[in-house]
Design an enzyme around this catalytic site. Structure first.
Site, mmCIF file in Angstrom:
data_model
loop_
_atom_site.group_PDB
_atom_site.id
_atom_site.type_symbol
_atom_site.label_atom_id
_atom_site.label_comp_id
_atom_site.label_asym_id
_atom_site.label_seq_id
_atom_site.Cartn_x
_atom_site.Cartn_y
_atom_site.Cartn_z
ATOM 1 N N ASN A 92 39.179 41.256 21.799
ATOM 2 C CA ASN A 92 40.391 41.327 20.974
ATOM 3 C C ASN A 92 40.783 40.001 20.324
ATOM 4 O O ASN A 92 41.922 39.821 19.891
ATOM 5 C CB ASN A 92 41.559 41.880 21.796
ATOM 6 C CG ASN A 92 41.870 40.986 22.995
ATOM 7 O OD1 ASN A 92 41.101 40.064 23.284
ATOM 8 N ND2 ASN A 92 42.956 41.241 23.663
ATOM 9 N N ASP B 45 34.672 38.565 24.286
ATOM 10 C CA ASP B 45 36.098 38.760 23.989
ATOM 11 C C ASP B 45 36.245 39.889 22.982
ATOM 12 O O ASP B 45 35.778 39.788 21.851
ATOM 13 C CB ASP B 45 36.644 37.425 23.433
ATOM 14 C CG ASP B 45 38.050 37.549 22.883
ATOM 15 O OD1 ASP B 45 38.758 38.506 23.262
ATOM 16 O OD2 ASP B 45 38.433 36.666 22.081
ATOM 17 N N ASP C 255 41.467 37.007 21.378
ATOM 18 C CA ASP C 255 42.424 36.041 21.936
ATOM 19 C C ASP C 255 41.705 34.861 22.600
ATOM 20 O O ASP C 255 42.338 34.015 23.241
ATOM 21 C CB ASP C 255 43.393 36.714 22.916
ATOM 22 C CG ASP C 255 42.684 37.290 24.134
ATOM 23 O OD1 ASP C 255 41.435 37.220 24.205
ATOM 24 O OD2 ASP C 255 43.380 37.809 25.025
ATOM 25 N N ASP D 221 33.873 35.433 48.889
ATOM 26 C CA ASP D 221 34.170 34.021 48.660
ATOM 27 C C ASP D 221 34.379 33.278 49.988
ATOM 28 O O ASP D 221 35.012 33.803 50.902
ATOM 29 C CB ASP D 221 35.461 33.978 47.821
ATOM 30 C CG ASP D 221 35.761 32.611 47.247
ATOM 31 O OD1 ASP D 221 34.917 32.071 46.523
ATOM 32 O OD2 ASP D 221 36.856 32.084 47.519
ATOM 33 N N ASP E 228 34.358 40.418 43.256
ATOM 34 C CA ASP E 228 34.469 39.233 44.089
ATOM 35 C C ASP E 228 35.645 39.471 45.028
ATOM 36 O O ASP E 228 36.705 39.911 44.587
ATOM 37 C CB ASP E 228 34.767 38.029 43.171
ATOM 38 C CG ASP E 228 34.152 36.744 43.663
ATOM 39 O OD1 ASP E 228 34.387 36.405 44.833
ATOM 40 O OD2 ASP E 228 33.457 36.072 42.870
ATOM 41 N N GLU F 136 29.164 34.319 50.006
ATOM 42 C CA GLU F 136 29.049 32.909 49.633
ATOM 43 C C GLU F 136 29.038 32.148 50.956
ATOM 44 O O GLU F 136 30.072 31.774 51.499
ATOM 45 C CB GLU F 136 30.228 32.432 48.778
ATOM 46 C CG GLU F 136 30.023 30.993 48.316
ATOM 47 C CD GLU F 136 31.299 30.232 47.962
ATOM 48 O OE1 GLU F 136 31.196 29.218 47.270
ATOM 49 O OE2 GLU F 136 32.396 30.629 48.391
ATOM 50 N N ASP G 23 36.851 39.645 28.230
ATOM 51 C CA ASP G 23 37.595 40.717 28.898
ATOM 52 C C ASP G 23 36.670 41.875 29.229
ATOM 53 O O ASP G 23 35.506 41.890 28.821
ATOM 54 C CB ASP G 23 38.769 41.168 28.016
ATOM 55 C CG ASP G 23 38.339 41.346 26.565
ATOM 56 O OD1 ASP G 23 37.432 42.162 26.332
ATOM 57 O OD2 ASP G 23 38.878 40.642 25.675
ATOM 58 N N HIS H 231 28.981 29.570 39.026
ATOM 59 C CA HIS H 231 30.194 29.031 38.398
ATOM 60 C C HIS H 231 30.708 27.773 39.100
ATOM 61 O O HIS H 231 31.689 27.192 38.652
ATOM 62 C CB HIS H 231 31.274 30.119 38.402
ATOM 63 C CG HIS H 231 31.702 30.476 39.798
ATOM 64 N ND1 HIS H 231 30.866 31.108 40.693
ATOM 65 C CD2 HIS H 231 32.847 30.241 40.467
ATOM 66 C CE1 HIS H 231 31.489 31.249 41.845
ATOM 67 N NE2 HIS H 231 32.691 30.734 41.738
ATOM 68 N N ASP H 232 30.110 27.409 40.222
ATOM 69 C CA ASP H 232 30.500 26.173 40.911
ATOM 70 C C ASP H 232 29.456 25.076 40.706
ATOM 71 O O ASP H 232 29.789 23.938 40.376
ATOM 72 C CB ASP H 232 30.658 26.420 42.421
ATOM 73 C CG ASP H 232 31.806 27.350 42.752
ATOM 74 O OD1 ASP H 232 32.830 27.304 42.041
ATOM 75 O OD2 ASP H 232 31.685 28.117 43.717
HETATM 76 C C1 GLC Z 1 34.519 29.445 46.181
HETATM 77 C C2 GLC Z 1 34.413 29.785 44.722
HETATM 78 C C3 GLC Z 1 35.038 28.682 43.929
HETATM 79 C C4 GLC Z 1 36.487 28.587 44.309
HETATM 80 C C5 GLC Z 1 36.637 28.392 45.803
HETATM 81 C C6 GLC Z 1 38.029 28.649 46.238
HETATM 82 O O1 GLC Z 1 33.770 28.343 46.530
HETATM 83 O O2 GLC Z 1 33.079 30.028 44.379
HETATM 84 O O3 GLC Z 1 34.908 28.889 42.555
HETATM 85 O O4 GLC Z 1 37.094 27.522 43.633
HETATM 86 O O5 GLC Z 1 35.852 29.299 46.528
HETATM 87 O O6 GLC Z 1 38.318 30.019 46.132
HETATM 88 CA CA CA Z 2 40.183 38.965 25.069
#
Ligand code: GLC
Ligand code: CA
Length: 527
Positions: free
Chosen positions: A21, A19, A23, A198, A96, A262, A27, A324-325
């Site tokens: 700035n 980050d 907040d 995605d 992405d 993905e 970023d 991230h999932d």
């Molecule tokens: C993919 C992404 C996930 C998102 C989902 C809907 O599986 O990796 O994070 O919630 O698609 O876009």
């Molecule tokens: Ca920021």
């Protein structure tokens, strides 16, 4: 030039990386400031989870404008600067792409839902209910509940494989296809090296919207969870035409742009199909069964073996443990055991294929346990406490042991709570040559310097009692002891290039040698 085959990819969630700035939200400028860390680590490619404007009902995966940057994260000119600064360090940037659905705030959907005659009406999937308030078919949302929501204005249902705020696009519509051609070119022209795509497998739906068949006992738990197989709501043969078209566009650029899908499929032959019969689809696809396997030599070996057997010659695997999932592998695979983290890193960085690390993997960062009040992920909010959702794997990067973890200057505002950064952070590990961070860096450097590790063939012995030994190329072997017992490695003679404990580094080993519990080595074979 197939540059992606030699690359180490690093996924980062911009909101949680750095980050600039104060907040509390990471970023692009913060990321630019941290590129030196990534260059020092030896990363070749970064993949940014979506940075486009979004109402954030699914944290960027609900895109409201595909050709801009979310103001909280920066601007298009920051993005351009990121590409330039990264390029100077030899780092490429992947964006992405979310083509399955838009945000309900996207101008296309706002128009589409306004009337049955709207210009963008057919860009989404609309259908009549089956009477008695029943939705058009039995499809379920990946985030729970039916995949259909009744839209009052026109009295029809629209499809959403995820949240109701994420209406699915209708990929049978030529206008949608043309719009995405333009989006893809917009970013390629700006210099992005490619896309992570995605929900790649589900973009095209059955034209007749037929009911999905019920799941059976033979299906993996992740399929049984939904009670149905996604036979008609996705995984349609026509998706391959869409990908082929993007690949044609990608090929026209120099260097060729990368499509990393993905590919959320549980059968590895289906994954293989996404590479195209003529090397004309994805260059890389994520291996979901591998991510969700246990850290078990037999199970992982079986998956890697299937990949070897089922992938066409031109198909190149990708290996990943965290995202991230699914959350972070130091927790999911290793339950915080650092010996296991080290072994997993040795495996990820020496299998035949492109490794994709997730921010924090390099320091063995675990998931952060969170309370209900902390959660921001709609999936966690819906299923808590049975499932805490995906936020535990999305908390801010641990840069140092100061307040704010070097991520933000205002701890109070940090968008998700900080995890245990005092005990696990970049600064401390940089000062410690024995750390996980140095191991990761040394493994990446080894990979870069070794043609065997980058491109060499993979040949494995069948694992026995958790000992997994495989060869890469002519002169390199990996031995991983995925067990709590000491193991004896036989018929391997040479010099240790690197060991997970660092104790065997540079030592000669011959004939038979032992590995401690959860210890691994890479060996340069003699003669
Ligand atoms: C993919 C992404 C996930 C998102 C989902 C809907 O599986 O990796 O994070 O919630 O698609 O876009
Ligand atoms: Ca920021």
């Amino acid at each position: 030039m197939t540059w992606w085959r030699d690359a180490v990819v690093y996924q980062l969630y911009t909101r949680s990386f750095a980050d600039s700035n104060g907040d509390g939200v990471g970023d692009l400028r913060g990321l630019i400031d941290k590129l030196d860390h990534l260059a020092w680590l030896g990363i070749d490619v970064i993949w940014l989870s979506p940075v486009m404007p979004s109402p954030n009902t699914d944290w960027g995966y609900d895109v409201a404008d595909y050709c801009d940057v979310h103001p909280e994260l920066g601007s298009l000119s920051d993005f351009d600067e990121l590409i330039e600064t990264a390029d100077r360090r030899g780092i490429r940037v992947l964006n992405d792409l979310v083509p399955n659905h838009t945000s309900d705030r996207h101008a296309w959907f706002v128009d589409a839902r306004s009337s049955v005659d709207a210009a963008h009406r057919d860009w989404y999937v609309w259908a009549d209910g089956r009477g008695d308030g029943e939705p058009p078919n039995n499809w379920v949302s990946s985030f729970g509940g039916p995949a259909w929501t009744l839209d009052e204005t026109t009295g029809k249902y629209y499809l959403h494989l995820f949240l109701p705020t994420q209406p699915d696009l209708n990929w049978w519509n030529e206008g949608v296809r043309d719009a995405f051609d333009e989006i893809v070119r917009f970013w390629f022209d700006r210099g992005v090296a490619g896309f992570r795509i995605d929900v790649c497998q589900s973009i095209v739906k059955d034209a007749e919207l037929r009911d999905n068949p019920a799941a059976t006992e033979l299906d993996p738990p992740q399929v049984r969870l939904y009670g149905q197989r996604h036979v008609f709501s996705g995984n349609r043969p026509e998706v391959h035409d869409v990908i082929k078209n993007w690949r044609r566009i990608a090929r026209r650029y120099k260097p060729e742009r990368l499509l990393l899908g993905e590919t959320y499929v549980w059968a590895l032959d289906a994954l293989a199909d996404f590479y195209g019969l003529r090397n004309d689809e994805l260059q890389l696809g994520f291996n979901i069964p591998f991510v969700f396997a246990h850290l078990d030599a037999e199970a992982l070996h079986a998956i890697v073996d299937d990949v070897q057997r089922l992938f066409p010659r031109h198909a190149w695997p990708a290996w990943t443990g965290s995202n991230h999932d699914a959350g972070r592998f130091p927790t999911r695979w290793c339950r915080g055991d650092e010996r296991k983290v080290r072994c997993a890193l040795l495996m990820l960085l020496t299998l035949r294929g492109t490794p994709v690390l997730y921010y924090g993997d390099e320091i063995g960062m675990p998931n952060t346990p969170l309370e209900l009040d902390d959660l921001r992920d709609p999936v966690g909010l819906r299923f808590y406490p049975a499932y805490h959702g995906r936020d535990p794997g999305r908390t801010p990067m641990h840069w140092n042991a100061e307040d704010g973890a070097g991520f933000t200057s205002d701890v109070v505002k940090s968008w998700l709570p900080l995890g245990g950064y005092e005990s696990c952070n970049v600064a401390a590990q940089r000062n410690d040559p024995g750390s996980v961070l140095h191991l990761t860096r040394d493994l990446i450097a080894l990979r870069r310097s070794s043609a065997d590790l980058r491109r060499g063939a993979y040949k494995s012995r069948v694992p026995h009692n958790g000992l997994w030994v495989y060869r890469r190329g002519r002169r390199t072997a990996i031995a991983l002891n995925f067990s709590d017992e000491e193991a004896t490695v036989r018929r391997l003679k040479g010099r240790v290039l690197i060991s997970t404990t660092r104790q065997l580094d540079d030592q000669d080993v011959g004939g038979a040698f032992s590995l401690g519990p959860w210890e691994g080595v890479a060996v340069e074979l003699a003669g």
